[in-house]
Scaffold this active site. Structure first.
Site, PDB file in Angstrom:
ATOM      1  N   TYR A 192      -6.101  -0.855  -6.926  1.00  0.00           N
ATOM      2  CA  TYR A 192      -5.525  -2.109  -6.393  1.00  0.00           C
ATOM      3  C   TYR A 192      -4.914  -1.965  -5.001  1.00  0.00           C
ATOM      4  CZ  TYR A 192      -1.039  -1.095  -9.060  1.00  0.00           C
ATOM      5  OH  TYR A 192       0.097  -0.588  -9.595  1.00  0.00           O
ATOM      6  N   GLU A 193      -4.617  -3.079  -4.399  1.00  0.00           N
ATOM      7  CA  GLU A 193      -4.193  -3.154  -2.988  1.00  0.00           C
ATOM      8  C   GLU A 193      -5.234  -2.515  -2.061  1.00  0.00           C
ATOM      9  OE1 GLU A 193      -1.944  -5.117  -2.708  1.00  0.00           O
ATOM     10  OE2 GLU A 193      -0.895  -4.944  -4.611  1.00  0.00           O
ATOM     11  N   GLY A 194      -6.486  -2.722  -2.372  1.00  0.00           N
ATOM     12  CA  GLY A 194      -7.548  -2.137  -1.558  1.00  0.00           C
ATOM     13  C   GLY A 194      -7.992  -0.833  -2.173  1.00  0.00           C
ATOM     14  N   ARG A 224       0.824  -1.218   0.000  1.00  0.00           N
ATOM     15  CA  ARG A 224       0.000   0.000   0.000  1.00  0.00           C
ATOM     16  C   ARG A 224       0.853   1.262   0.000  1.00  0.00           C
ATOM     17  NH1 ARG A 224      -5.246  -2.027   3.679  1.00  0.00           N
ATOM     18  NH2 ARG A 224      -6.084  -3.216   1.930  1.00  0.00           N
ATOM     19  N   GLN A 259      -9.546   1.915   1.851  1.00  0.00           N
ATOM     20  CA  GLN A 259      -8.510   2.589   2.646  1.00  0.00           C
ATOM     21  C   GLN A 259      -9.169   3.532   3.651  1.00  0.00           C
ATOM     22  OE1 GLN A 259      -5.374   1.624   2.256  1.00  0.00           O
ATOM     23  NE2 GLN A 259      -5.935   0.369   0.493  1.00  0.00           N
TER      24      GLN A 259
END
Lengths: 593, 593
Positions: A434-436, A294, A441
């Site tokens: 991506y990555e959440g 992240r 977040q």
């Protein structure tokens, strides 16, 4: 065709004038003298500009292709990857015992920005490998470390993260991929994973997939998820590569951008895997990768914004169009350059003040990670854990907006692929997802991180702002007016938002969650405000001390004043939206939309 | 694959409940009874959903191709264009004498939104033709009108606008294309034009290019520019098509989006052209097209936002992921739909409240155009002239942001081309650029329109807001709190910004221009605030009168409350940025960047 020059000088300013890294009491930091980091950054900048950047457009236009089950990367990627490996860049901040150079994470981050800015799709192959290696480093057995890490640190083998399935992304508890235990202690993995970045390619001898799956009979939902190491080729006891594992590429996705990275559908058909970490504790192990990833994605937001900005700036200086309303600046030419126009200035200053502020924020965050990991500082760990969703969400949202602004400076040419500005926008777009996704977040920030340890870390952040303002109240009247006052006002907005969440969110969590996205941005602006105040102070000190290159420091102060006057007031809007509560947000029944 | 349903019901609400078109004293308006407009909109919606929308993805994926000098549109476009022509849609608001249906512009606009939302790239072929026909209508000789208009109104022949050259877009005074006068009264046009939308294609018998060029010996710069009619095929005296003119396609540009529209480089090699309007007064004639085109582009911003929103909404209702924190809403399913999550709501409400507010703004603007053109109302003309850059700049910037938000709702799937959400973003991006980049709109607004006739029109706008607030102060306490007060506050911000420009901009025009972009957005928000207040009042009246479909009106009120509480406070931020002045914007020398 765009160009890219690594902002090594600016990174040096942040590392040394602002963060004063070599004076910090963190293992490895005393060695970070300016000459040393300067040499590293210069070399990294060269690779970025000369090796990676020329392949950026190539990767976008050519993309990856799947032929007979084999993925081919765009022309030139393989050679470039060899050069990156030879330079030892992938293992720059990895332990020496596995072949790394053991430099602090902050250096890896500074270098990572240059590489990502030069070619995001390319740099992801190494970035994912870094994340997977970190997870093995943190959770693997000694044997697993010995088997995988040396080859992953060197990028002889690359790595991937396998989380998403067609029906579940954020809500991984719904996952269907199964891991059947075998008598020899291994597992057989079956299922389909999608959106697997760098899922397969022709640049490494082996690919180490880290795969989330459920062991039958385990707990329901997210508590029954385990993490597995599933190599493309099985590894023999002597470390040589054995037979092909039961994992294959279903297809390569057609995406909006990052075409040079192979985003794969991966099919696991009874593939052999080994548990990484504990059974049913897969999410914990995955989060080792995820938090690092992240921060790395936040970096991509900055990186694309800076690369796009550099080109917008050049275009604004070169392109002759219209006249300065206050008098011609290029009277002998047919028109003045775009940069004379106030609205072009506004856009360039938005971009510049974001990129430099974001760089400081990111490198500061990286020092917190070093402090946590290298010095075992739990407070630093708590603070960076709080900041991680802000770094990811705020820097990628804003970074994307800045690529759109940079594209806009080009007018019609910004929309034509030939000029390269569309690619920055299209590539930057993924970082918000991506990555959440950034909404996740915001949820992580407000729903989870903010209240951790009774709000200890957010209070520590407020103290940090307060101390800075207190310590620097006598720098000068101008400094107080231009930097301290706006920072105090913004910080007050952030506190008011936190207070609103405390008071209203207790009774109704939606009151907090409806404002979570605004809170993430409000927090991000205050962080950049703090960074600009710190940079402003460092620049003022350098000027007062009669340092060379006064022009650099003057520009830094002017850019900071812009951020404080023009960008930071966004905190008020975010606060107003937060304080308007959840009623208007939640008023409609789903069917009433 | 995305879907699209034309928002005919919402358009009806705006036309009849809010704008009360059939009660307006404008020629053609009394015929606009609800039954009539409802039938037109229903039929247009069918064409949009069933004919144009299915080709949207096809157009994106296939694009246009140039083969041996001939441009081919994507598969299916030609048949669809025939259907649109057969329905008489291209001439819906064109004069009957040239084969049009003579309906008011407001109806053409409502229909145009549906068509654009369903397929922007396709609809541009007809949109550009409309613009070119309007210019001939306004500035052509009787002979020119007779020669070109019947075929253009029916779209047997299509039209283009040729302004940009490689070295000049905004600054057309730099143009190099030449028009050499011939003895027979015609001209020979030579030069290269770029970014020519619908520049060539296989769907029309002839293409009528309107080309800006300079007659040698004329005044320097923009004052020496004339407009010419340059048909692809020369037209014989009997109206039949003659020989091919000296205009050819250099190439089709590869663009970020609107792939289904052929954006051409056009080469004029001594092509035969005829002066349209007066010599050296080409810009005036071109602006007839441009103002209409700018409103049309603002419409595209709304259209893409609404189409993207519709799909985001469906996805949010269908996709099961996570649980409502206040308690499961789909307890028998594996998870709750996305729409339960407050941050997804926030995003959907942002989109919904924008689309509906923008639609009202646009249709209101269209009634002003009708009032100006059909009723000769100079005040309406002045007001819409002031509003045009706001409609173009604000609706396209915000519309683009909304497509990005809609894409975001899809998470990773939003980035995969297969799902179609990337196309909305990529297509919407152009609207911020063409027909005058949005920075140029801001310059036009603040540098030119705002002060026209001593600020008469902006003062008229403020009066309009004031009157509305005064007339509706007793609707209800809730209405005052939810709608009137926020509108007054926002309008006050707009007035303060105008005051700042007056006071500071007199001494230094950069003080105004540095805030021009913020002013355009501030103005746009106040316009949408006014529209929401008017819609809120109309909805309240309908409810009070016990109108059927109370749910529709309740939803309208709730959506309006959201806009007023959550979106409208942006005016404060824009004002703060404007009032911070030009100093920080203009502080750096160009070389100091």
């Amino acid at each position: 065709m765009p160009s890219y020059t690594a902002p090594a000088k600016d990174a040096q300013f942040i590392l040394h004038d602002v963060l004063k890294v070599s004076a910090q009491d963190i293992p490895g930091y005393p060695e970070l003298e300016p000459d040393f980091t300067g040499a590293v950054l210069e070399e990294a900048g060269k690779i970025a500009s000369e090796v990676l950047h020329p392949l950026n457009v190539v990767g976008d236009q050519e993309g990856c292709r799947l032929e007979n089950g084999v993925v081919y990367t765009p022309k030139g990627f393989k050679d470039a990857f060899e050069q990156v490996k030879e330079g030892g860049w992938p293992g720059i901040d990895m332990p020496e015992e596995f072949g790394g150079q053991n430099m602090p994470y902050v250096i890896g981050t500074a270098v990572g920005e240059f590489f990502s800015a030069a070619n995001q799709a390319f740099t992801m192959y190494q970035g994912l490998t870094h994340g997977a290696a970190s997870a093995i480093l943190a959770h693997g057995t000694d044997e697993q470390k010995a088997t995988y890490l040396p080859n992953m640190v060197s990028c002889q083998w690359t790595g991937t993260m396998n989380l998403t399935e067609p029906h579940c992304g954020t809500d991984l508890g719904l996952m269907r991929t199964k891991a059947e235990p075998q008598d020899d202690g291994s597992f057989r993995i079956s299922g389909q994973k999608i959106f697997i970045s760098s899922g397969d390619h022709d640049m490494a001898e082996n690919i180490v997939h880290l795969v989330l799956a459920k062991i039958p009979g385990g707990p329901e939902g997210i508590k029954g998820v385990s993490l597995f190491i599933v190599p493309k080729f099985l590894v023999n006891e002597d470390g040589s590569l054995g037979e092909r594992n039961g994992v294959s590429v279903g297809k390569i996705e057609e995406k909006m951008g990052i075409h040079g990275n192979s985003t794969c559908v991966m099919n696991y058909d009874g593939a052999v895997g080994w548990l990484l970490g504990e059974e049913h504790k897969g999410m914990r192990a995955m989060f080792t990768m995820m938090n690092e990833a992240r921060v790395g994605v936040g970096m991509q937001g900055l990186a694309q914004a800076d690369a796009a900005y550099q080109n917008a700036l050049e275009y604004a200086k070169d392109r002759l169009q219209g006249r300065d309303v206050t008098g011609a600046k290029n009277p002998d030419g047919p028109a003045d350059p775009l940069i004379v126009h106030p609205d072009i200035r506004r856009s360039l200053m938005d971009q510049k003040s974001f990129a430099e502020g974001a760089r400081a924020f990111l490198l500061w965050g990286a020092t917190l990670i070093d402090q946590a990991h290298r010095a075992g500082d739990k407070d630093a760990d708590g603070l960076i854990s709080l900041m991680t969703p802000v770094i990811k969400g705020f820097l990628t949202d804003q970074g994307y907006d800045m690529t759109v602004q940079a594209q806009q400076v080009y007018g019609g040419h910004g929309y034509i692929e030939e000029w390269g500005m569309s690619q920055y926008t299209r590539d930057a777009r993924i970082a918000m997802i991506y990555e959440g996704a950034n909404g996740v977040q915001a949820l992580d920030l407000v729903g989870r991180k903010l209240g951790q340890h009774g709000g200890k870390y957010v209070l520590a952040f407020f103290d940090m702002v307060k101390s800075f303002c207190q310590e620097n109240k006598d720098v000068s009247d101008d400094f107080t007016k231009d930097f301290i006052k706006p920072l105090q006002a913004a910080s007050k907005d952030l506190q008011a938002a936190g207070m609103f969440f405390m008071q209203s969110g207790m009774k109704d969590p939606n009151q907090a969650l409806a404002g979570s996205y605004d809170f993430m941005h409000l927090f991000g602006h205050v962080c950049l405000g703090l960074m600009w105040a710190r940079m402003g102070k460092a620049a003022q000190e350098a000027l007062d001390a009669g340092a060379g290159d006064a022009a650099f420091y003057e520009t830094k102060l002017a850019t900071g004043r812009y951020y404080m006057a023009r960008r930071l007031p966004a905190t008020k809007l975010h606060l107003a939206r937060i304080e308007s509560g959840a009623e208007t947000v939640m008023a409609l029944d789903a069917d009433a939309f």
